[in-house]
Design an enzyme around this catalytic site. Structure first.
Site, PDB file in Angstrom:
ATOM      1  N   ARG A   1      -6.905   0.322 -12.965  1.00  0.00           N
ATOM      2  CA  ARG A   1      -7.745  -1.496 -12.887  1.00  0.00           C
ATOM      3  C   ARG A   1      -8.388  -1.449 -13.550  1.00  0.00           C
ATOM      4  NH1 ARG A   1      -5.242  -1.782  -7.383  1.00  0.00           N
ATOM      5  NH2 ARG A   1      -6.598  -0.379  -6.943  1.00  0.00           N
TER       6      ARG A   1
ATOM      7  N   GLU B   1     -13.783   4.013  -4.204  1.00  0.00           N
ATOM      8  CA  GLU B   1     -12.384   4.963  -4.401  1.00  0.00           C
ATOM      9  C   GLU B   1     -13.330   5.713  -4.694  1.00  0.00           C
ATOM     10  OE1 GLU B   1      -9.776   2.492  -6.805  1.00  0.00           O
ATOM     11  OE2 GLU B   1      -8.994   1.371  -5.707  1.00  0.00           O
TER      12      GLU B   1
ATOM     13  N   CYS C   1     -11.379  -4.248  -8.096  1.00  0.00           N
ATOM     14  CA  CYS C   1     -12.441  -5.057  -6.913  1.00  0.00           C
ATOM     15  C   CYS C   1     -13.427  -5.679  -7.898  1.00  0.00           C
ATOM     16  CB  CYS C   1     -13.216  -4.079  -6.062  1.00  0.00           C
ATOM     17  SG  CYS C   1     -11.663  -4.135  -4.632  1.00  0.00           S
TER      18      CYS C   1
ATOM     19  N   TYR D   1      -4.363   1.462  -2.071  1.00  0.00           N
ATOM     20  CA  TYR D   1      -5.933   1.935  -2.366  1.00  0.00           C
ATOM     21  C   TYR D   1      -6.438   2.050  -0.493  1.00  0.00           C
ATOM     22  CZ  TYR D   1      -4.928   3.499  -6.674  1.00  0.00           C
ATOM     23  OH  TYR D   1      -5.021   4.467  -7.811  1.00  0.00           O
TER      24      TYR D   1
ATOM     25  N   ARG E   1     -21.713   7.275 -20.509  1.00  0.00           N
ATOM     26  CA  ARG E   1     -22.570   7.215 -19.170  1.00  0.00           C
ATOM     27  C   ARG E   1     -24.050   8.329 -18.562  1.00  0.00           C
ATOM     28  NH1 ARG E   1     -19.285   4.852 -15.153  1.00  0.00           N
ATOM     29  NH2 ARG E   1     -17.209   4.288 -15.558  1.00  0.00           N
TER      30      ARG E   1
ATOM     31  N   THR F   1      -6.136 -11.821  -9.427  1.00  0.00           N
ATOM     32  CA  THR F   1      -6.355 -12.584  -9.495  1.00  0.00           C
ATOM     33  C   THR F   1      -4.753 -13.209 -10.198  1.00  0.00           C
ATOM     34  OG1 THR F   1      -8.257 -11.487 -10.482  1.00  0.00           O
ATOM     35  CG2 THR F   1      -7.694 -13.622 -11.512  1.00  0.00           C
TER      36      THR F   1
ATOM     37  N   LYS G   1     -13.650   5.133 -12.713  1.00  0.00           N
ATOM     38  CA  LYS G   1     -15.138   5.958 -12.236  1.00  0.00           C
ATOM     39  C   LYS G   1     -14.638   7.399 -12.081  1.00  0.00           C
ATOM     40  CE  LYS G   1     -16.248   5.233  -7.841  1.00  0.00           C
ATOM     41  NZ  LYS G   1     -16.200   4.865  -6.964  1.00  0.00           N
TER      42      LYS G   1
HETATM   43  P1  NAD Z   1      -2.948  -1.957  -3.748  1.00  0.00           P
HETATM   44  O1  NAD Z   1      -1.768  -2.531  -5.026  1.00  0.00           O
HETATM   45  O2  NAD Z   1      -3.201  -0.432  -4.513  1.00  0.00           O
HETATM   46  O3  NAD Z   1      -2.032  -1.843  -2.532  1.00  0.00           O
HETATM   47  C1  NAD Z   1      -1.346  -3.117  -2.081  1.00  0.00           C
HETATM   48  C2  NAD Z   1       0.193  -2.814  -1.653  1.00  0.00           C
HETATM   49  O4  NAD Z   1       1.013  -3.196  -1.009  1.00  0.00           O
HETATM   50  C3  NAD Z   1       1.104  -2.132  -2.697  1.00  0.00           C
HETATM   51  O5  NAD Z   1       1.936  -0.718  -2.550  1.00  0.00           O
HETATM   52  C4  NAD Z   1       2.355  -3.227  -2.356  1.00  0.00           C
HETATM   53  O6  NAD Z   1       3.712  -2.698  -2.542  1.00  0.00           O
HETATM   54  C5  NAD Z   1       2.081  -3.120  -1.044  1.00  0.00           C
HETATM   55  N1  NAD Z   1       2.705  -5.034  -0.377  1.00  0.00           N
HETATM   56  C6  NAD Z   1       2.810  -6.406  -1.441  1.00  0.00           C
HETATM   57  N2  NAD Z   1       3.390  -7.279  -0.792  1.00  0.00           N
HETATM   58  C7  NAD Z   1       3.750  -6.773   0.311  1.00  0.00           C
HETATM   59  C8  NAD Z   1       4.687  -7.445   1.759  1.00  0.00           C
HETATM   60  N3  NAD Z   1       4.412  -8.574   1.440  1.00  0.00           N
HETATM   61  N4  NAD Z   1       5.264  -6.245   2.666  1.00  0.00           N
HETATM   62  C9  NAD Z   1       4.613  -5.082   1.474  1.00  0.00           C
HETATM   63  N5  NAD Z   1       3.765  -4.213   0.927  1.00  0.00           N
HETATM   64  C10 NAD Z   1       3.821  -5.479   0.013  1.00  0.00           C
HETATM   65  O7  NAD Z   1      -3.597  -2.699  -3.496  1.00  0.00           O
HETATM   66  P2  NAD Z   1      -5.613  -1.881  -2.767  1.00  0.00           P
HETATM   67  O8  NAD Z   1      -6.741  -0.873  -3.807  1.00  0.00           O
HETATM   68  O9  NAD Z   1      -4.393  -1.590  -1.364  1.00  0.00           O
HETATM   69  O10 NAD Z   1      -6.010  -2.979  -2.797  1.00  0.00           O
HETATM   70  C11 NAD Z   1      -5.513  -4.254  -1.037  1.00  0.00           C
HETATM   71  C12 NAD Z   1      -6.246  -5.427  -0.571  1.00  0.00           C
HETATM   72  O11 NAD Z   1      -7.768  -4.471   0.052  1.00  0.00           O
HETATM   73  C13 NAD Z   1      -6.859  -6.201  -2.099  1.00  0.00           C
HETATM   74  O12 NAD Z   1      -6.971  -7.079  -0.977  1.00  0.00           O
HETATM   75  C14 NAD Z   1      -8.013  -5.364  -2.586  1.00  0.00           C
HETATM   76  O13 NAD Z   1      -9.494  -6.874  -3.096  1.00  0.00           O
HETATM   77  C15 NAD Z   1      -8.755  -4.839  -0.297  1.00  0.00           C
HETATM   78  N6  NAD Z   1      -9.369  -3.818  -1.402  1.00  0.00           N
HETATM   79  C16 NAD Z   1      -8.991  -3.094  -2.108  1.00  0.00           C
HETATM   80  C17 NAD Z   1     -10.637  -1.768  -2.109  1.00  0.00           C
HETATM   81  C18 NAD Z   1     -10.231  -0.610  -2.589  1.00  0.00           C
HETATM   82  O14 NAD Z   1     -10.760   0.422  -3.178  1.00  0.00           O
HETATM   83  N7  NAD Z   1      -9.007  -0.709  -3.807  1.00  0.00           N
HETATM   84  C19 NAD Z   1     -11.153  -1.661  -1.530  1.00  0.00           C
HETATM   85  C20 NAD Z   1     -11.593  -3.006  -0.538  1.00  0.00           C
HETATM   86  C21 NAD Z   1     -11.482  -4.049  -0.677  1.00  0.00           C
HETATM   87  C1  UDX Z   2     -16.394  -1.468  -5.149  1.00  0.00           C
HETATM   88  C2  UDX Z   2     -16.984  -1.811  -3.899  1.00  0.00           C
HETATM   89  O1  UDX Z   2     -18.155  -0.544  -3.799  1.00  0.00           O
HETATM   90  C3  UDX Z   2     -16.649  -0.760  -2.749  1.00  0.00           C
HETATM   91  O2  UDX Z   2     -17.830  -1.221  -1.591  1.00  0.00           O
HETATM   92  C4  UDX Z   2     -15.474  -2.499  -1.998  1.00  0.00           C
HETATM   93  O3  UDX Z   2     -15.167  -2.628  -1.052  1.00  0.00           O
HETATM   94  C5  UDX Z   2     -14.728  -2.100  -3.217  1.00  0.00           C
HETATM   95  O4  UDX Z   2     -15.205  -2.672  -4.969  1.00  0.00           O
HETATM   96  P1  UDX Z   2     -14.915   0.682  -6.421  1.00  0.00           P
HETATM   97  O5  UDX Z   2     -14.936  -0.316  -7.675  1.00  0.00           O
HETATM   98  O6  UDX Z   2     -14.021   1.563  -5.983  1.00  0.00           O
HETATM   99  O7  UDX Z   2     -15.738  -0.388  -5.092  1.00  0.00           O
HETATM  100  O8  UDX Z   2     -16.497   1.673  -7.322  1.00  0.00           O
HETATM  101  P2  UDX Z   2     -18.002   1.527  -7.412  1.00  0.00           P
HETATM  102  O9  UDX Z   2     -18.586   2.937  -7.366  1.00  0.00           O
HETATM  103  O10 UDX Z   2     -18.375  -0.333  -6.293  1.00  0.00           O
HETATM  104  O11 UDX Z   2     -18.361   1.503  -8.508  1.00  0.00           O
HETATM  105  C6  UDX Z   2     -17.358   0.314  -9.749  1.00  0.00           C
HETATM  106  C7  UDX Z   2     -17.515   0.480 -10.464  1.00  0.00           C
HETATM  107  O12 UDX Z   2     -19.800  -0.104 -11.363  1.00  0.00           O
HETATM  108  C8  UDX Z   2     -17.271   1.634 -11.605  1.00  0.00           C
HETATM  109  O13 UDX Z   2     -16.954   1.215 -13.017  1.00  0.00           O
HETATM  110  C9  UDX Z   2     -18.748   2.360 -12.040  1.00  0.00           C
HETATM  111  O14 UDX Z   2     -18.493   3.240 -12.464  1.00  0.00           O
HETATM  112  C10 UDX Z   2     -19.559   0.982 -11.756  1.00  0.00           C
HETATM  113  N1  UDX Z   2     -21.368   1.132 -12.487  1.00  0.00           N
HETATM  114  C11 UDX Z   2     -21.284   1.835 -10.272  1.00  0.00           C
HETATM  115  C12 UDX Z   2     -21.551   1.083 -12.978  1.00  0.00           C
HETATM  116  O15 UDX Z   2     -21.785   1.243 -14.143  1.00  0.00           O
HETATM  117  N2  UDX Z   2     -23.168   1.461 -12.225  1.00  0.00           N
HETATM  118  C13 UDX Z   2     -23.719   0.898 -10.975  1.00  0.00           C
HETATM  119  O16 UDX Z   2     -24.986   1.953 -10.772  1.00  0.00           O
HETATM  120  C14 UDX Z   2     -22.288   1.782 -10.363  1.00  0.00           C
END
Ligand code: NAD
Ligand code: UDX
Length: 454
Positions: A348, A163, A278, A12, A434, A93, A341
């Site tokens: 997740r 997201e 997250c 993502y 909601r 985690t 959302k």
């Molecule tokens: P994700 O699980 O969607 O993607 C992670 C990818 O890394 C997977 O496709 C996995 O196969 C790959 N991977 C794992 N080990 C590997 C290796 N050794 N070599 C190559 N690829 C490998 O996770 P995500 O949601 O993209 O999150 C990644 C990080 O970004 C996390 O630390 C998360 O906290 C952070 N983050 C996520 C979001 C979000 O909105 N999802 C926002 C901000 C920060």
């Molecule tokens: C969050 C952070 O916003 C983002 O900056 C970070 O990089 C990743 O984590 P995300 O989890 O994708 O992003 O969505 P977000 O819009 O923050 O919503 C998180 C959860 O809180 C959702 O389940 C949403 O429905 C809920 N939420 C959000 C509420 O219940 N009320 C609100 O007012 C806002």
């Protein structure tokens, strides 16, 4: 230094971020790698059936894939050919041993660092894109630079996108954060990453929105920002219960609070609790860090944010129970929305998943519908038998005793609720967790309506 960029982790974060990096830097080659061959195949799919759903993502990928954006499982080759490596692998985690249930599981991160070290043929800048505990960069730097032939500079560049709005967040971020060591090579490395975010000809992120700090501040700021946002959601949800008990309306209370410029209107929407990959993980990680440093009262404070969130989902089921004559067994409930959302297929930590499990324990006949999250949802609940999945919300609601709205998909308020009412068993209940439906209109149709915080 060449201008190529590699990102390890095509999830993502890695996928959308690098697609926008490639779009804004047409003269750089951007290669995104993953060990998951199925995921890479989806990113490369001819019909653009990408592994994640995110509004606007397909258009960005279409404009750059094959031009300067490439997806591959050949991590070794990609790392060899570039000087800047972003690492966006997952940091879930930890579920075992020390810190189980709270600390970050860093095994994927460390494996990646070791892999980079083995295949590097020159100096490299390593950019933490994943969310990591404070001081991870020190550990990574120690592993990478120990008896190394080349120099590795580790920077922290956490991602703040949410997201469902990822593309917009990436194109117009509030800020980009880059933390680096205060040494000549550290400052030069930070400048290189600033250039990427400035984009070709300075057309991407304005310089004043690119914040630079030391590495530890950058790592901690990401956890802190998510914890503050999660805390706001838990605070408004804690007030929601009090609103229900007193006759106040949580949306009105939120509106009033939000007009105070010191509080601001965002993240004050009461609901089923926060989900997503997250918030919970990052707050738990903060709790673990506080405990590690002997800050037990601070750890307890942040634990409260999670406790309040879990309580919100249990409360939803208790209220349903009470409204449905203290028995849910064999009643049919149609769950509208399973994603954590709207505008994402991601499930997740979705509150809907927790509520579904509680309802299953009560022997509810549960039918779940969602426009984008059916596949992920099916996988999440595969261990429960008797749960039905139905793409069409009208079919899901047929003969149901209650509709339980869990995700605020835009299409739900626009449904023909009179038709839904006619097809349901009576008395027909809608629990809108909601507060996005027109409760007055629903009551007029004959529904009994429950909301959060009203
Ligand atoms: P994700 O699980 O969607 O993607 C992670 C990818 O890394 C997977 O496709 C996995 O196969 C790959 N991977 C794992 N080990 C590997 C290796 N050794 N070599 C190559 N690829 C490998 O996770 P995500 O949601 O993209 O999150 C990644 C990080 O970004 C996390 O630390 C998360 O906290 C952070 N983050 C996520 C979001 C979000 O909105 N999802 C926002 C901000 C920060
Ligand atoms: C969050 C952070 O916003 C983002 O900056 C970070 O990089 C990743 O984590 P995300 O989890 O994708 O992003 O969505 P977000 O819009 O923050 O919503 C998180 C959860 O809180 C959702 O389940 C949403 O429905 C809920 N939420 C959000 C509420 O219940 N009320 C609100 O007012 C806002």
């Amino acid at each position: 230094m060449n201008k190529n960029i590699v990102c390890i982790g095509a999830g993502y974060i890695g996928g959308p971020t690098m697609a926008v990096v490639a779009m804004m830097n047409p003269d750089r080659k951007v290669v995104v790698c993953d060990i998951d061959a199925k995921r890479i195949a989806a990113w490369n799919s001819k019909k653009y059936e990408l592994p994640i759903y995110e509004p606007g993502l397909v258009d960005v990928v279409r404009s750059v894939r094959g031009r300067n954006l490439f997806f591959t499982t050949d991590i070794k080759k990609a790392v060899k050919e570039c000087d800047i490596v972003f690492v966006g692998v997952n940091t879930p985690t930890k579920m075992f041993g020390r810190g189980a249930g709270r600390a970050s599981d860093l095994q994927f991160w460390e494996a990646t660092a070791r892999e980079i070290k083995v295949c590097a043929e020159g100096d490299k800048i390593i950019v933490e894109k994943s969310t990591l505990p404070v001081r991870t960069a020190a550990a990574m730097s120690a592993i990478l630079n120990d008896h190394a032939k080349h120099e590795f500079i580790v920077l922290s560049n956490p991602e703040f996108l949410a997201e469902g709005t990822a593309i917009n967040d990436l194109l117009r971020p509030d800020r980009v954060l880059i933390g680096g060591p205060d040494t000549a090579s550290g400052r030069a490395a930070v400048a290189q990453i600033c250039d990427i975010y400035a984009g070709k000809g300075g057309r991407w992120v304005p310089r004043e929105r690119i914040l630079t700090t030391n590495v530890w501040s950058a790592e901690l700021s990401k956890l802190a920002a998510n914890a503050m946002l999660a805390q706001r959601v838990s605070s408004i949800n804690a007030l929601a219960g009090l609103c229900e008990a007193t006759g106040a309306d949580v949306d009105e209370v939120a509106r009033v609070m939000g007009t105070d410029h010191r509080i601001g209107p965002e993240f004050l929407k009461a609901g089923p609790g926060f989900g997503g990959s997250c918030f919970k993980k990052d707050v738990l990680n903060l709790v673990y860090l506080c405990e590690m440093f002997g800050l037990h009262t601070a750890a307890e404070y942040w634990t409260g944010v999670i406790k309040m969130n879990d309580h919100q989902q249990a409360r939803i089921v208790s209220r349903l129970f009470k409204e449905m004559f203290n028995t849910l067994a064999n009643k049919k409930i149609a769950m509208f929305g399973f994603a954590f959302k709207a505008d994402t297929g991601d499930t997740r930590e979705t509150p809907a998943g927790y509520v579904a499990r509680l309802l299953h324990e009560e022997h509810v006949r549960l039918v779940i519908t969602d426009p984008k999250a059916m596949e992920n949802g099916r996988r999440d609940l595969a261990d429960l038998d008797g749960i039905a999945w139905e793409r069409n919300p009208f079919k899901a609601a047929k003969d149901a005793d209650a509709v339980l709205l869990m995700t605020d998909w835009r299409e739900y308020p626009a449904l023909d609720w009179a038709k839904i009412f006619r097809s349901m068993r009576k008395p027909a209940l809608v629990f809108d967790t909601r507060n996005c439906l027109d409760a007055k209109a629903l009551r007029k149709l004959g529904f009994k309506v429950l909301n959060i915080g009203k």
